[in-house]
Scaffold this motif. Structure first.
Motif: not given
Length: 126
Positions: A69-87
């Motif tokens: 569950l913690i890994s899922i939260i980290v993944f979703l946060f990471f993907s949110f940030v990375e999607l923003k970074r990639l535009g």
């Protein structure tokens, strides 16, 4: 945070590219949990209370569930940030969220990495 060194191709022949490996792992990550869940449903039926009793049966299994569950939260946060970074559109985050809860992190994370790799390759070519 664009790293051209990371994207340089090596001269050695490859059996499987990193992008292809991510896709393969995403497919395996989609199929495997469903096979195991189907076996559980065949044995016990669609009995969610028993499913969660089994998932949280002792401290060891609870540790794995909590870690996931913690890994899922980290993944979703990471993907949110990375999607923003990639535009990219944040709608992709919804896709990864649904994929995570439809099949699991073992599917959504490699699929995310596959598409991320594809985008990085396109940016390197332009």
């Amino acid at each position: 945070m664009y790293n051209p060194t990371y994207l340089q191709s090596s001269k050695s022949p490859k059996i499987l590219s990193v992008k292809s490996l991510y896709l393969l792992l995403g497919i395996i990550g989609f199929i495997t949990p469903w096979i195991l869940l189907l076996q559980f449903v065949i044995q016990h039926g669609v009995y969610t209370k028993f499913f969660f009793q089994q998932a949280l049966a002792n401290n060891v299994s609870t540790t794995f569930v909590t870690d996931l569950l913690i890994s899922i939260i980290v993944f979703l946060f990471f993907s949110f940030v990375e999607l923003k970074r990639l535009g990219l559109s944040r709608r992709w985050l919804l896709i990864y969220f649904l994929l995570t809860f439809a099949s699991g992190l073992c599917c959504s994370f490699p699929v995310f990495l596959y598409f991320r790799e594809q985008i990085l390759e396109k940016k390197a070519q332009s």
